[in-house]
Design an enzyme around this catalytic site. Structure first.
Site, PDB file in Angstrom:
ATOM      1  N   LYS A   1       0.860  -1.183   0.000  1.00 33.14           N
ATOM      2  CA  LYS A   1       0.000   0.000   0.000  1.00 33.14           C
ATOM      3  C   LYS A   1       0.895   1.231   0.000  1.00 33.14           C
ATOM      4  CE  LYS A   1      -3.856   2.058   2.656  1.00 33.14           C
ATOM      5  NZ  LYS A   1      -4.693   1.920   3.867  1.00 33.14           N
TER       6      LYS A   1
ATOM      7  N   SER B   1      -9.624   2.030   3.037  1.00 34.57           N
ATOM      8  CA  SER B   1      -8.725   2.788   2.199  1.00 34.57           C
ATOM      9  C   SER B   1      -7.719   1.939   1.434  1.00 34.57           C
ATOM     10  CB  SER B   1      -7.971   3.802   3.058  1.00 34.57           C
ATOM     11  OG  SER B   1      -7.102   3.140   3.956  1.00 34.57           O
TER      12      SER B   1
ATOM     13  N   SER C   1      -9.862  -0.368   7.228  1.00 34.76           N
ATOM     14  CA  SER C   1      -9.268  -0.167   5.900  1.00 34.76           C
ATOM     15  C   SER C   1      -8.573  -1.375   5.295  1.00 34.76           C
ATOM     16  CB  SER C   1      -8.268   1.000   5.938  1.00 34.76           C
ATOM     17  OG  SER C   1      -8.953   2.231   5.905  1.00 34.76           O
TER      18      SER C   1
END
Lengths: 487, 98, 484
Positions: free
Chosen positions: A79, A154, A178
């Site tokens: 990420k 997210s 997330s």
């Protein structure tokens, strides 16, 4: 070789050992897929083609010599909130579009030591603020299951890239859901470890007392592979837990016979989609059939989790994001006239709307005259929520429920309704407030879209969660379902 | 605590503390957003927390202290390679008047 | 004319003597090239986290014990949020609600000899900011973050001081204490001790505090006195002309000798303090505190008392000699080797400190370590005065030689230079007789009762013996010869 991307890490490690293919071939396969398929998905912000191939070659050599680390040559993605030395680490923000991280996050070092190949950096909601991946400077991510749907957020890029077969596994971060919510929306396995189990050093902060990085993978077993490398005490992170890391891969094969699983009544409220309710209850029955003992359990303060979270997280974020001021790194506005102009324009132009909105709410909650009624109150509620869990874990070993109230919603559907977006996290957020580990695993489908089942465990019981998940995945094949990409 | 009505003035005051410019046309939008979020948040005001100690961190542990040793070498060149503007090792900003 | 009472509270920031910073492993050395000692943590880079230096706790606890304060077994770091270019994270890590040190007091001696007790509110740990350079960059400001993260102990007093003199006496005491304890190197030229003065005035005899101003960053005792006096005068002038004092932060400009409001840092900033989520509460034990206490050196007040008692010194001498640990140690060596505390006190005070003062040296550990004259040599020199080997006058010559590094061992120097005192009457008598014979007029006057002339005769003999004659012996001989 065309189905390499359907193989789990465990399978790939066997194949690499048997020289069925090399890590270079495997990595090239993924890079090729990314090049062909990702333009339609937008799951990557940065692809590291040459470094990945070079790294894969090095790992092939190590494997030849027999000196290779456990995950040698396995291509994964990070990420883009996780610092990777010499590589842009944007946190999905214009603010850090030009930020080449000068260091690795500890978890990146640990995974590198374990031999992984880094394919690239995945798309995300700006500074991890969002539940749909629509708050990215690099544009939204399309859900591989259906292009008009969001992948969740997210960590939407990591989840979508896994679902689309564009990496073997990925890292994510989870501040209010997330990792778990996009895992549910994309039909993959996502584990949020206990707060402090994985070092936060080099993980760009959103809300420091809630943020936790964890693995996102095709299976619980693969998640165990990653967590084995990622977990551990880090002297650079004062909030990391100084406890030995167990052998997760050994733990997952244990039986779940006699384990007490509590079904959280508050998580089956009126807002829950019927198909999800049915699928999650069916999954619970499957676990029962494998020897688990089901009962009901209550978390009475559940309804207060979102209010408390939307004070604590913005408050910490308002402070954490003050360092983005256009002075030492990151975005700087053109021709600032004064220091204040530099600050205000750099920040206003560098941050997106949702980030600014949360900074404002957080600043308000900490400001003179409101601190007691907002911030302090939220911290008190946080303790009530934590106590709910302690009491529940006196009765049961794991708490079971849905990960999300609905399956992946449509792109644009909630962008104008902030509060509706926030309510997406209703089942995931309390876990962060209490610092507990939780996992989301695929447990069904509704109209062709994946359904996520959430299991919550006691502090540091990642091994137990992975065991229950692994047992379920031995008895089901939802985790093996993949969207048809026609390739 | 009564519900907060987020006025334009409050938006501007908070924006100032946050060092953000809010364009005139956006003030009402932010005010509306903040009002909705605070209304959501204010549900917690009904909860009795009179004897509850605030919880700042989910970890019960205490802070470990680090030995007093210099472990960080000079990396100025590397750090300043990504800086917006430097000169002679200094970060440059528009003139600050004390 | 209204009589005004002055009310002063001080916030003293002292830099702690550590190798590395409070929250990072970067060096705290002074004077490095800009930003070469600012690591990613000090720069507030994305993804970095603070850790806590163990030594700052030792120092803070030692200081707390030194002022008889309560040491909190649990202390918590908080964030103080504000934007400023020398504050790279946009917040400072400090301790607001639960500082390490609470309470305590110090007794300071004023010029008139009276003692005043000043209460300390609290002392907390925090990080220093960087520095802004306004001069050299074509209308831009240069930021150097080497100092960012240097450990500070902020010592906050109650508003107990009633004059600039009291404030300076208090600040000097704190300076002496932190230096004694090794908490700080106390080097004020490097900013190791900086004072913020909260000053207000109120009509004499009233209780309510007036509106105060905070004058920031005063880095010498002289400036502190001037800044307070300026501020008091200014406030009186404002109030007496019917104006009102604004609560504000002011800056002392030593060039203009005035204070002026700071323009950039808003005085009414809302700092939005909250517990630092990247750090956990620090727990220490009573055993830890006891261990720090065991390691603590003798404190100034105890040392002064002991000097008065053991060396029969007066209070003023004892205070001077105990002003730094290094000077006190030096004095005690001189006294031990020389075998006479009072004589040692005299020589250290008058000769040594006089000489150092002429060369603009302060009696710090560094300067006392660097000078040629060792405490041992000075002690030996005094021993030679005591046993009559040399006169006090000759001793000054030897002192000078030792000071300038022309000699290291007083005995060798006395021997090779033939400076041994002549105390032998057989040797001295002819010289005395000669002086009397050559000065009949003075001899007559002496006999008529003008005994002050003794000094003249002794002087003449000393001159003829190049100072080696024992003056005691000479005066006895003169008296004998003139009166018998």
């Amino acid at each position: 070789m065309s189905d390499l991307h359907h193989k789990t890490i465990s399978q790939l490690l066997r194949d690499l050992d048997n020289k069925a293919f090399s890590s270079v071939e495997l990595t090239a396969h993924y890079l090729d897929r990314i090049e062909r398929l990702d333009p339609a998905i937008n799951s990557y912000i940065t692809v590291l083609r040459e470094p990945a191939l070079a790294r894969a070659a090095a790992m092939d050599v190590a494997r030849q010599k027999g000196t290779h680390p456990p995950l040698a040559g396995i291509p994964i993605a990070h990420k883009d909130i996780i610092c990777t030395q010499g590589v842009r680490t944007s946190a999905g923000s214009r603010m850090l579009d030009n930020f080449i991280a000068p260091y690795n996050a500890t978890l990146v070092e640990q995974l590198n030591d374990a031999g992984v190949v880094t394919l690239g950096k995945t798309n995300m909601d700006e500074f991890a603020m969002g539940s749909s991946n629509e708050n990215s400077y690099y544009g939204p991510v399309n859900n591989p299951w259906r292009a008009d749907r969001v992948p969740g957020g997210s960590s939407g890029g990591s989840a979508a890239s896994l679902a689309a077969g564009l990496c073997t596994a990925a890292t994510g971060t989870d501040t209010g859901g997330s990792i778990r919510q996009p895992a549910a929306f994309c039909g993959i396995t996502g584990l949020k470890p206990t707060y402090g189990r994985v070092s936060r050093w080099g993980v760009i902060a959103y809300a420091s007392s809630l943020d936790q990085a964890g693995p996102m993978a095709q299976t619980a077993e693969d998640a165990a592979h990653l967590l084995q490398a990622m977990a551990g005490f880090d002297h650079r992170d004062s909030t990391s837990i100084n406890q030995p890391v167990p052998d997760y891969l050994a733990q997952i094969n244990g039986s779940i016979k006699g384990l007490k699983i509590g079904i959280c009544t508050e998580y089956f409220d009126a807002g829950l989609d019927d198909d999800i309710r049915t699928a999650v209850m069916a999954a619970a029955k499957t676990l029962e059939s494998m020897g688990a003992i089901l009962s009901e359990v209550s978390l009475p303060n559940t309804q207060h989790a979102i209010p408390a979270y939307y004070v604590i997280a913005p408050a910490e974020c308002s402070s954490n994001l003050s360092r983005y001021d256009g002075v030492r790194f990151g975005y700087r506005c053109a021709d600032p006239e004064s220091i204040e102009d530099l600050y205000k324009r750099s920040r206003s132009e560098g941050f997106g709307r949702e980030v600014k909105s949360r900074i404002m709410v957080g600043t308000f909650a900490l400001s003179a005259g409101y601190y007691e009624a907002y911030y302090r109150k939220a911290q008190q509620i946080r303790r009530l929520i934590s106590r709910d869990f302690s009491q529940a874990f006196d009765q049961v070993d794991y708490i079971l429920g849905p990960t999300t109230p609905s399956t992946a919603f449509k792109l644009g559907e909630k962008v104008d309704d902030q509060v509706a977006m926030y309510l997406q996290d209703i089942y995931t957020i309390a876990v962060n407030l209490a610092g507990l580990p939780a996992i989301s695993i695929p447990a069904g489908q509704s109209q062709g879209l994946p359904i996520g089942l959430q299991l919550i465990g006691r502090h540091l019981d990642e091994g137990g969660l992975l065991k229950v998940a692994h047992n379920f995945q031995q008895a089901s094949d939802w985790h093996a379902q993949r969207p048809d990409d026609g390739q | 605590m009564p519900p907060i009505t987020v006025t334009q003035d409050l938006v501007l005051a908070v924006a100032e503390l946050s060092q953000l410019n809010i364009d005139g046309a956006d003030i009402d939008g932010y005010a509306a957003d903040m009002t909705k979020v605070l209304a959501l948040v204010e549900q917690m005001h009904g909860v009795d927390t009179s004897d509850i100690a605030p919880m700042s961190n989910p970890t019960d542990a205490s802070q470990q202290l680090r030995a007093d040793e210099v472990t960080e070498p000079d990396q100025r060149e590397r750090f300043q390679a990504i800086a917006p503007e430097t000169d002679g090792g200094f970060y440059l900003v528009p003139r600050v008047v004390e | 004319m209204q009589d005004w009472e002055i009310v002063i509270g001080l916030e003293i920031h002292t830099q702690l003597k550590t190798k590395s910073k409070i929250f990072s492993g970067a060096s705290t050395d002074f004077g490095a090239a800009p930003n070469t000692q600012a690591c990613a943590i000090d720069l507030g880079f994305p993804g970095v986290l603070p850790t806590v230096n163990t030594r700052v706790y030792e120092k803070a606890v030692a200081f707390g014990l030194g002022i008889g304060a309560t040491i909190n077994l649990t202390s918590v770091f908080d964030r103080k949020n504000y934007f400023y270019p020398d504050s790279p994270k946009g917040y400072q890590i400090t301790q607001l609600e639960t500082p390490i040190v609470v309470g305590g007091s110090v007794d300071v001696v004023l010029k008139d000899g009276s003692v005043k007790t000043i209460q300390v509110t609290r002392a907390h740990l925090e990080e220093d900011a960087g520095k802004s350079m306004h001069e050299d960059y074509h209308g831009q400001t240069g930021i150097d973050l080497n100092r960012a993260g240097t450990p500070l102990l902020e010592i906050v007093s109650e508003p107990d001081m009633r004059s600039a003199e009291e404030a300076v006496a208090y600040a000097r005491y704190i300076h002496q204490l932190v230096t004694y304890l090794g908490v700080s190197d106390g080097d004020m030229s490097q900013g190791s001790l900086r004072c913020d003065a909260n000053v207000s005035i109120r009509p004499m005899g009233t209780e309510a505090l007036g509106t105060r101003t905070e004058t920031k960053n005063v880095n010498s005792f002289r400036f502190l006195e001037r800044a307070i006096n300026y501020e008091v005068e200014r406030q009186i002038a404002v109030l007496e002309s019917g104006g009102r004092i604004r609560q504000e932060t002011r800056l002392y400009d030593s060039d203009k000798d005035e204070t002026r409001p700071m323009r950039s840092k808003e005085t009414a900033t809302d700092y939005r303090y909250f517990p630092e989520p990247d750090l956990l509460p620090v727990h220490i034990t009573q055993d830890y505190i006891d261990a720090v206490r065991q390691q603590m050196p003798e404190l100034p007040a105890a040392k002064i008392q002991r000097f008065v008692r053991d060396y029969a010194l007066n209070e003023a001498d004892a205070q001077v000699l105990a002003s730094t640990v290094a000077l006190a140690d030096y004095f005690e060596t001189v006294a031990r080797v020389g075998g006479d505390g009072k004589l040692a006190a005299n020589w250290v005070r008058v000769e040594l400190l006089g000489q150092m003062n002429r060369e603009s040296l302060t009696p710090s550990a560094e300067s006392l370590g660097a000078i040629s004259l060792s405490a041992n040599a000075l002690g030996m020199l005094l021993a030679r005065i005591k046993d009559g080997t040399i006169s006090g006058k000759i001793a000054k010559t030897v002192f000078a030689a030792l000071w300038h590094g022309e000699a290291t061992d007083p005995d060798t120097y006395i021997a090779t230079q033939g400076l041994t005192q002549v105390s032998n009457s057989d040797e001295l008598a002819p010289i005395v007789d000669g002086v009397i014979a050559n000065n009949p007029q003075q001899a007559a006057q002496y006999r008529e009762g003008k005994t002050k002339l003794m000094g003249f005769f002794v002087g003449q003999v000393m001159q003829q013996t190049a100072g080696k004659a024992n003056p005691q012996q000479v005066s006895e001989l003169v008296q004998q010869r003139l009166l018998d």
